[in-house]
Write a protein that holds these residues in place. Structure first.
Motif, mmCIF file in Angstrom:
data_model
loop_
_atom_site.group_PDB
_atom_site.id
_atom_site.type_symbol
_atom_site.label_atom_id
_atom_site.label_comp_id
_atom_site.label_asym_id
_atom_site.label_seq_id
_atom_site.Cartn_x
_atom_site.Cartn_y
_atom_site.Cartn_z
ATOM 1 N N SER A 1 6.090 11.003 10.968
ATOM 2 C CA SER A 1 4.990 10.039 11.045
ATOM 3 C C SER A 1 5.430 8.581 11.047
ATOM 4 C CB SER A 1 4.040 10.252 9.857
ATOM 5 O OG SER A 1 4.682 9.894 8.635
ATOM 6 N N GLY A 2 6.611 8.301 10.518
ATOM 7 C CA GLY A 2 7.035 6.919 10.343
ATOM 8 C C GLY A 2 6.340 6.216 9.188
ATOM 9 N N LEU A 3 5.535 6.932 8.430
ATOM 10 C CA LEU A 3 4.789 6.330 7.329
ATOM 11 C C LEU A 3 5.690 6.030 6.133
ATOM 12 C CD1 LEU A 3 1.561 8.536 7.329
ATOM 13 C CD2 LEU A 3 1.654 6.073 7.801
ATOM 14 N N THR A 4 5.386 4.910 5.482
ATOM 15 C CA THR A 4 5.951 4.607 4.173
ATOM 16 C C THR A 4 5.070 5.196 3.081
ATOM 17 O OG1 THR A 4 6.776 2.480 4.980
ATOM 18 C CG2 THR A 4 6.638 2.769 2.589
ATOM 19 N N ALA A 5 3.748 5.094 3.272
ATOM 20 C CA ALA A 5 2.798 5.531 2.250
ATOM 21 C C ALA A 5 1.516 6.012 2.909
ATOM 22 C CB ALA A 5 2.494 4.390 1.280
ATOM 23 N N VAL A 6 0.837 6.908 2.204
ATOM 24 C CA VAL A 6 -0.438 7.430 2.683
ATOM 25 C C VAL A 6 -1.339 7.697 1.485
ATOM 26 C CG1 VAL A 6 0.506 9.794 2.705
ATOM 27 C CG2 VAL A 6 -1.576 9.267 4.002
ATOM 28 N N VAL A 7 -2.588 7.269 1.585
ATOM 29 C CA VAL A 7 -3.588 7.672 0.595
ATOM 30 C C VAL A 7 -4.149 9.008 1.066
ATOM 31 C CG1 VAL A 7 -5.726 7.127 -0.594
ATOM 32 C CG2 VAL A 7 -4.154 5.284 0.035
ATOM 33 N N ASP A 8 -3.820 10.060 0.336
ATOM 34 C CA ASP A 8 -4.235 11.418 0.684
ATOM 35 C C ASP A 8 -5.462 11.759 -0.146
ATOM 36 O OD1 ASP A 8 -4.528 14.256 0.777
ATOM 37 O OD2 ASP A 8 -2.446 14.435 1.418
ATOM 38 N N ASN A 9 -6.556 12.132 0.513
ATOM 39 C CA ASN A 9 -7.810 12.374 -0.196
ATOM 40 C C ASN A 9 -8.079 13.838 -0.515
ATOM 41 O OD1 ASN A 9 -9.972 9.904 -0.646
ATOM 42 N ND2 ASN A 9 -8.276 9.415 0.700
ATOM 43 N N PHE A 10 -7.056 14.679 -0.427
ATOM 44 C CA PHE A 10 -6.995 15.996 -1.075
ATOM 45 C C PHE A 10 -8.083 16.999 -0.699
ATOM 46 C CE2 PHE A 10 -3.776 13.950 -3.333
ATOM 47 C CZ PHE A 10 -3.036 14.894 -4.021
ATOM 48 N N MET A 11 -9.006 16.666 0.183
ATOM 49 C CA MET A 11 -10.028 17.611 0.630
ATOM 50 C C MET A 11 -10.719 18.317 -0.530
ATOM 51 S SD MET A 11 -8.403 19.155 4.148
ATOM 52 C CE MET A 11 -10.003 19.715 4.738
ATOM 53 N N ALA A 12 -10.928 17.589 -1.634
ATOM 54 C CA ALA A 12 -11.520 18.198 -2.830
ATOM 55 C C ALA A 12 -12.940 18.693 -2.557
ATOM 56 C CB ALA A 12 -11.523 17.206 -3.988
ATOM 57 N N GLY A 13 -13.678 17.980 -1.711
ATOM 58 C CA GLY A 13 -15.036 18.407 -1.405
ATOM 59 C C GLY A 13 -15.107 19.647 -0.560
ATOM 60 N N ALA B 1 9.920 4.048 -2.629
ATOM 61 C CA ALA B 1 9.964 5.111 -1.635
ATOM 62 C C ALA B 1 10.499 4.585 -0.305
ATOM 63 C CB ALA B 1 8.566 5.711 -1.447
ATOM 64 N N LYS B 2 10.050 3.396 0.095
ATOM 65 C CA LYS B 2 10.557 2.785 1.318
ATOM 66 C C LYS B 2 12.061 2.605 1.241
ATOM 67 C CE LYS B 2 10.284 0.416 5.242
ATOM 68 N NZ LYS B 2 9.902 1.043 6.522
ATOM 69 N N ALA B 3 12.553 2.102 0.110
ATOM 70 C CA ALA B 3 13.982 1.842 -0.050
ATOM 71 C C ALA B 3 14.804 3.123 -0.057
ATOM 72 C CB ALA B 3 14.220 1.065 -1.347
ATOM 73 N N GLN B 4 14.204 4.230 -0.545
ATOM 74 C CA GLN B 4 14.922 5.488 -0.685
ATOM 75 C C GLN B 4 14.736 6.428 0.510
ATOM 76 O OE1 GLN B 4 17.066 6.095 -3.167
ATOM 77 N NE2 GLN B 4 16.603 4.058 -4.004
ATOM 78 N N GLY B 5 14.000 6.004 1.517
ATOM 79 C CA GLY B 5 13.771 6.864 2.669
ATOM 80 C C GLY B 5 12.800 7.997 2.398
ATOM 81 N N GLN B 6 11.915 7.793 1.422
ATOM 82 C CA GLN B 6 10.910 8.800 1.087
ATOM 83 C C GLN B 6 9.533 8.350 1.577
ATOM 84 O OE1 GLN B 6 12.025 8.457 -3.116
ATOM 85 N NE2 GLN B 6 12.412 10.672 -3.137
ATOM 86 N N LEU B 7 8.572 9.234 1.447
ATOM 87 C CA LEU B 7 7.193 8.919 1.793
ATOM 88 C C LEU B 7 6.364 8.950 0.510
ATOM 89 C CD1 LEU B 7 5.175 10.205 4.841
ATOM 90 C CD2 LEU B 7 4.126 10.076 2.597
ATOM 91 N N ALA B 8 5.649 7.872 0.237
ATOM 92 C CA ALA B 8 4.837 7.764 -0.975
ATOM 93 C C ALA B 8 3.435 8.289 -0.710
ATOM 94 C CB ALA B 8 4.775 6.311 -1.428
ATOM 95 N N LEU B 9 3.016 9.279 -1.488
ATOM 96 C CA LEU B 9 1.675 9.829 -1.368
ATOM 97 C C LEU B 9 0.833 9.334 -2.543
ATOM 98 C CD1 LEU B 9 0.601 13.344 -0.270
ATOM 99 C CD2 LEU B 9 -0.331 12.400 -2.396
ATOM 100 N N VAL B 10 -0.236 8.617 -2.232
ATOM 101 C CA VAL B 10 -1.170 8.119 -3.238
ATOM 102 C C VAL B 10 -2.347 9.092 -3.307
ATOM 103 C CG1 VAL B 10 -2.699 6.225 -3.906
ATOM 104 C CG2 VAL B 10 -0.499 5.731 -2.779
ATOM 105 N N ALA B 11 -2.637 9.611 -4.483
ATOM 106 C CA ALA B 11 -3.723 10.568 -4.648
ATOM 107 C C ALA B 11 -5.063 9.841 -4.690
ATOM 108 C CB ALA B 11 -3.525 11.381 -5.919
ATOM 109 N N GLY B 12 -5.967 10.249 -3.814
ATOM 110 C CA GLY B 12 -7.305 9.676 -3.785
ATOM 111 C C GLY B 12 -8.357 10.757 -3.659
ATOM 112 N N LEU B 13 -9.578 10.426 -4.036
ATOM 113 C CA LEU B 13 -10.716 11.331 -3.902
ATOM 114 C C LEU B 13 -11.871 10.543 -3.294
ATOM 115 C CD1 LEU B 13 -10.450 13.027 -7.409
ATOM 116 C CD2 LEU B 13 -9.811 14.063 -5.213
ATOM 117 N N GLU B 14 -12.537 11.116 -2.313
ATOM 118 C CA GLU B 14 -13.551 10.380 -1.555
ATOM 119 C C GLU B 14 -14.867 10.189 -2.290
ATOM 120 O OE1 GLU B 14 -13.793 10.866 2.810
ATOM 121 O OE2 GLU B 14 -12.570 12.648 2.478
ATOM 122 N N CYS B 15 -15.019 10.858 -3.411
ATOM 123 C CA CYS B 15 -16.339 10.897 -4.034
ATOM 124 C C CYS B 15 -16.196 11.067 -5.543
ATOM 125 C CB CYS B 15 -17.118 12.076 -3.439
ATOM 126 S SG CYS B 15 -18.712 12.392 -4.172
ATOM 127 N N ALA B 16 -17.111 10.450 -6.296
ATOM 128 C CA ALA B 16 -17.079 10.541 -7.757
ATOM 129 C C ALA B 16 -18.122 11.514 -8.300
ATOM 130 C CB ALA B 16 -17.291 9.161 -8.372
#
Length: 399
Positions: free
Chosen positions: A95-107, A151-166
């Motif tokens: 993907s070439g991504l450094t980071a992604v907010v992943d919304n986990f498909m909890a719903g 993560a950028k410096a180490q060649g990793q991809l940072a995944l930020v945990a998110g949820l679309e709804c409270a």
């Protein structure tokens, strides 16, 4: 598409378990090559510039579902009922991504209820995915801006945990703290339907942010949780923006002035969000960010919304949250249409597509976005802002 990240070692979801014995196995969709690659027709010089930008800058997707779907659309609900969505490690490595907010498909987990958004279902979705992340070292669970930069410096991809709804917090403010403790760093207010906090965008009567919603916003501000208003109603969105002491984000939407459906945001909301320091991430889920000039949903449709929003609030308040996944996204919409029906007042006729050309999955999204921006004459400085710099700025204030 980007080459495979050097740090990625071939791990696939739940490699530490035995499929069939430890969990229900499903044939999965391919993580790349499912549809033809989009051809931007860049010159050699333009492609070299794209490659340099992707290598040097923080590339940050504000909203994705970084999972791979079943190959058969008939298995979508069956897999989700197990709670074990499959992180698409191979696809992400391209993907070439450094980071992604992943919304986990909890719903969509629907482990204990067909209607989703239950606390237990969310814990299944979050717990299984984070346990799997802990068994490999390419995708890292990021909880701070420092984690993302590391993560950028180490060649990793940072995944930020998110949820679309409270909705799953019900009337329990302390569950916000619990989510933070589990590593969640972004929380939506409402997903289309109204809840204890406020109204979703499918409601015909939007009563705005509730008293409990105000208390929830205050708690999220105190603990350092990014607030998302993408699926909230207009009045609720405005109430959140006004009440929050820090910027909030529209992580994945478009401009209603470009395409007049409820899923898009009106100028009033986009401007208010930007004026308080927030930003809008441009959406690319099928049949959302269409435009009159590009009725067949594609990267060109999405970029019509991008140009409009840049003109409206400035380059410092725009980013990208494509809201894609690996596999047949249209089939997901069909599978859950009855759960999350959204109002489509004023919707214009447009052709149904099989996929969004140029923005079909997280592996191709940002290489194509960067290519489009280079081809259309944007400066390196502005490209760096919309591909990640703007997001990092706001997160630095919120977190």
């Amino acid at each position: 598409m980007q080459p495979v990240a050097p740090r990625y070692d071939g791990y696939t979801a739940y490699d530490y378990l035995t499929p069939g014995d430890d969990y229900t196995d499903f044939a999965l969709a391919p993580e790349f090559g499912r549809v033809p690659e989009h051809e931007l027709k860049l010159t050699v010089e333009q492609q070299q510039r794209v490659d340099r930008i992707m290598a040097e800058e923080v590339i940050f997707s504000l909203h994705e579902h970084a999972v791979v779907l079943p190959e058969s659309s008939g298995d979508i609900k069956a897999l989700n009922r197990t709670g074990r969505q499959r992180t698409a490690y191979s696809g992400l490595s391209r993907s070439g991504l450094t980071a992604v907010v992943d919304n986990f498909m909890a719903g969509a987990s629907c482990v204990t209820s067909e209607n989703g958004w239950k606390w237990d279902d969310m814990i299944y979705a979050l717990g299984f995915r984070l346990a799997d992340l802990a068994k490999q070292d390419y995708v890292v669970h990021a909880k701070s801006v420092a984690d993302i930069l590391d993560a950028k410096a180490q060649g990793q991809l940072a995944l930020v945990a998110g949820l679309e709804c409270a909705s799953m917090i019900e009337n329990e403010l302390d569950r916000i703290d619990m989510l933070y403790g589990f590593g969640v760093r972004q929380l939506g207010i409402a997903y289309s339907q109204a809840n204890m906090l406020g109204s979703g965008l499918s409601e015909r009567n939007d009563g705005g942010l509730t008293n409990f919603g105000r208390r929830a916003v205050e708690r999220m501000n105190k603990i350092g949780m990014l607030i998302d208003i993408s699926h909230s109603g207009d009045q609720t969105s405005l109430g959140v923006i006004e009440h929050s002491s820090v910027p909030v984000m529209i992580t994945h939407a478009g401009a209603r002035a470009v395409w007049p459906i409820a899923r898009m945001k009106p100028d009033e909301v986009i401007i208010a969000c930007a004026e308080r320091g927030g930003l809008i991430g441009l959406e690319a889920a099928p049949h959302t960010t269409i435009s009159p000039d590009h009725l067949s949903h594609s990267i060109d449709s999405v970029m019509d919304h991008f140009r409009y929003c840049v003109d409206l609030v400035g380059i410092d308040h725009v980013a990208f949250g494509p809201d894609t996944m690996f596999g047949d996204h249209v089939a997901v919409h069909h599978a859950y249409a009855s759960n999350y029906a959204q109002r489509q007042d004023g919707k214009r006729e447009h052709p149904e597509i099989e996929y969004v050309e140029g923005l079909e999955n997280p592996a191709e999204n940002f290489g194509n976005i960067a290519g489009w921006l280079v081809k259309n004459g944007y400066s390196d400085e502005d490209i760096a802002k919309v591909l990640g710099g703007n997001i990092l700025r706001v997160l630095g204030e919120v977190w």
